[in-house]
Design a protein around this motif. Structure first.
Motif, PDB file in Angstrom:
ATOM      1  N   GLU A  23      13.928 -39.462 -12.788  1.00 28.43           N
ATOM      2  CA  GLU A  23      14.919 -40.871 -12.543  1.00 28.43           C
ATOM      3  C   GLU A  23      16.397 -40.089 -12.896  1.00 28.43           C
ATOM      4  O   GLU A  23      17.145 -40.685 -12.739  1.00 28.43           O
ATOM      5  CB  GLU A  23      14.445 -41.871 -13.452  1.00 28.43           C
ATOM      6  N   ASP A  47      21.861 -47.134 -15.569  1.00 31.12           N
ATOM      7  CA  ASP A  47      21.444 -46.013 -14.675  1.00 31.12           C
ATOM      8  C   ASP A  47      20.629 -44.973 -15.639  1.00 31.12           C
ATOM      9  O   ASP A  47      19.579 -44.638 -15.416  1.00 31.12           O
ATOM     10  CB  ASP A  47      22.498 -45.193 -13.994  1.00 31.12           C
ATOM     11  N   ALA A  86      17.135 -46.655 -16.119  1.00 32.66           N
ATOM     12  CA  ALA A  86      16.722 -47.173 -15.035  1.00 32.66           C
ATOM     13  C   ALA A  86      15.411 -46.285 -14.600  1.00 32.66           C
ATOM     14  O   ALA A  86      15.357 -45.077 -14.681  1.00 32.66           O
ATOM     15  CB  ALA A  86      17.549 -47.088 -13.808  1.00 32.66           C
ATOM     16  N   TYR A 146      14.096 -46.385 -11.283  1.00 30.34           N
ATOM     17  CA  TYR A 146      14.423 -46.832  -9.965  1.00 30.34           C
ATOM     18  C   TYR A 146      13.213 -47.269  -9.029  1.00 30.34           C
ATOM     19  O   TYR A 146      13.400 -48.260  -8.264  1.00 30.34           O
ATOM     20  CB  TYR A 146      15.292 -45.721  -9.538  1.00 30.34           C
ATOM     21  N   ASP A 205      16.852 -43.103  -5.942  1.00 27.90           N
ATOM     22  CA  ASP A 205      18.276 -43.107  -6.553  1.00 27.90           C
ATOM     23  C   ASP A 205      17.760 -42.274  -7.653  1.00 27.90           C
ATOM     24  O   ASP A 205      16.723 -41.935  -7.964  1.00 27.90           O
ATOM     25  CB  ASP A 205      18.336 -44.488  -7.025  1.00 27.90           C
TER      26      ASP A 205
END
Length: 424
Positions: free
Chosen positions: A268, A315, A318, A320, A324
């Protein structure tokens, strides 16, 4: 299946917990041959009744599309002939594994002549709460049975028809092999109340394992009175060190991110050493973009590669479950490990490097369940580790950590053999 369970008097969640508890006594003393016979019957039944399972799964897939589930979640939910065959193969792989029950952990003879032996024993009843993952129904069941445990499953609304079909297949197979069908139970039809009852079934359920989103896992950990092994969300990092080979780095990052996105061991966040940023970022990020990955990058990364989305703290935190990836340039190895310490869920981290010193520091200092050098994070998996399958990937530090196989589904007890000794 509900009608069959009602005919057996299992009309409430507690009825099923008690049935599983009773069945666990028989399983605890079943021989390896008996348990393997049951697992072989399950593998055969999965293949023989694959059309029935696929038809049930199609109902779940139709509902998932109507409800707008993401592409990644739909992929995770899908069962077809190839995946059912893979499930059957995983069950047979567990048949071939050594039975942990009865293994001697340690032993000694005391000065007074008492002989002590610590041996592995089943927990009893394993509970599992998970989301949109019908493969977990089979994986957890097979591991539980081989390790002498009964199992109670709550597989979530998204996979309710698939799970019902799988549980029916498994129960019939166990009965045909002379093992108690009640060893495998589901509380799916009771919905959230079934999950809540499972979390409160202390005394009937011995261990609870949640698998799924961070929110689901947090809820189970915080609300359960049954002991929980926490399987964490996967905010997984790959760090490209200053000496990283560009071809190896590109291959590993692409595989870690794109081989299957809706799994907890998918990468990620990508971290890149500042001294190698101009050398590594263009080819690695270019390959990711060509594969369809949307990149969320910090200012230092965007200064090297144009056209990337700006990254925020959301982010870095995250998971995802999508195409991403968050990207950051860091000053050095220490900064990379600092970023991981701040944002990781302690699942899996990997470094790509040609430096033995950097590799050994990363292995020693990063505090995650699995730490890798020059390998894709997608290898954090019970099947890949040779466990046949996994109950989950534990990110806690008590009892079990990392992919959980047969051994992690056992506890121990002490056997004491004497010749009349008394304590003075």
């Amino acid at each position: 299946m509900t009608d069959v369970l009602e005919d057996r008097g299992l009309t409430t969640a507690e009825d099923r917990f008690r049935a599983a508890k009773a069945a666990s006594t028989a399983l605890a003393t079943a021989t390896t041959v008996q348990k393997n016979r049951g697992l072989e019957a399950i593998a055969d039944a999965l293949l023989a009744r694959s059309a029935e399972i696929i038809a049930a799964n199609a109902r779940d897939l139709d509902a998932a599309r109507e409800n707008g589930l993401s592409t990644g979640l739909i992929d995770r939910l899908t069962l077809d002939e190839r995946r059912i065959a893979a499930l059957a193969d995983a069950v047979l792989a567990i048949v071939r594994l050594p039975d942990p029950v009865g293994d001697v952990v340690r032993g000694s003879t005391l000065p007074n002549g008492l002989h002590l032996t610590q041996v592995r024993v089943p927990f009893g009843v394993i509970g599992a709460i998970y989301e949109a993952r019908p493969n977990v129904t089979v994986d957890i069941t097979a591991l539980a049975l081989k390790s002498g445990n009964a199992v109670v499953l709550r597989g979530g609304t998204a996979a309710q028809h698939s799970n019902a079909a799988l549980v029916a297949v498994v129960q019939d197979a166990l009965a045909s092999a002379g093992l108690p069908a009640d060893a495998v139970q589901t509380v799916d039809e009771f919905g959230r109340e079934g999950a809540a009852a499972l979390m409160r079934a202390r005394g009937l359920v011995d261990l609870l394992v949640p698998r799924g989103s961070a929110g689901l896992i947090r809820t189970v950990v915080e609300e359960s009175t049954v002991p929980v092994i926490e399987t964490g969300a996967g905010v997984v990092h790959v760090f490209l060190d200053e000496s990283a080979d560009v071809e190896m780095a590109t291959s590993i990052v692409l595989n870690a991110k794109t081989q299957r996105v809706a799994v907890c061991n998918a990468a990620e966040t990508l971290l890149v050493h500042a001294a190698a940023a101009e050398r590594l970022l263009p080819p690695v990020l270019g390959a990711l973009q060509e594969a369809g990955v949307v990149l969320h990058a910090d200012d230092r990364t965007r200064a090297v590669v144009d056209g990337l989305l700006p990254a925020t703290d959301e982010d870095w935190a995250a998971e995802y479950y999508s195409m991403d990836l968050a990207v950051a340039v860091v000053d050095d190895l220490d900064a990379a490990m600092g970023h991981i310490a701040q944002w990781s869920t302690h699942h899996t981290e990997s470094i790509v490097t040609e430096s033995v010193r950097s590799a050994e520091r990363f292995l020693a200092e990063v505090d995650s369940a699995v730490v890798m050098v020059n390998a894709s994070t997608r290898f954090t998996d019970g099947g890949e580790f040779g466990f046949g399958a996994e109950v989950g990937i534990s990110t806690q530090k008590l009892h079990a950590r990392g992919p959980m196989g047969l051994g992690e589904l056992t506890s121990t007890k002490w056997l004491v053999r004497g010749t009349g000794q008394i304590r003075g």
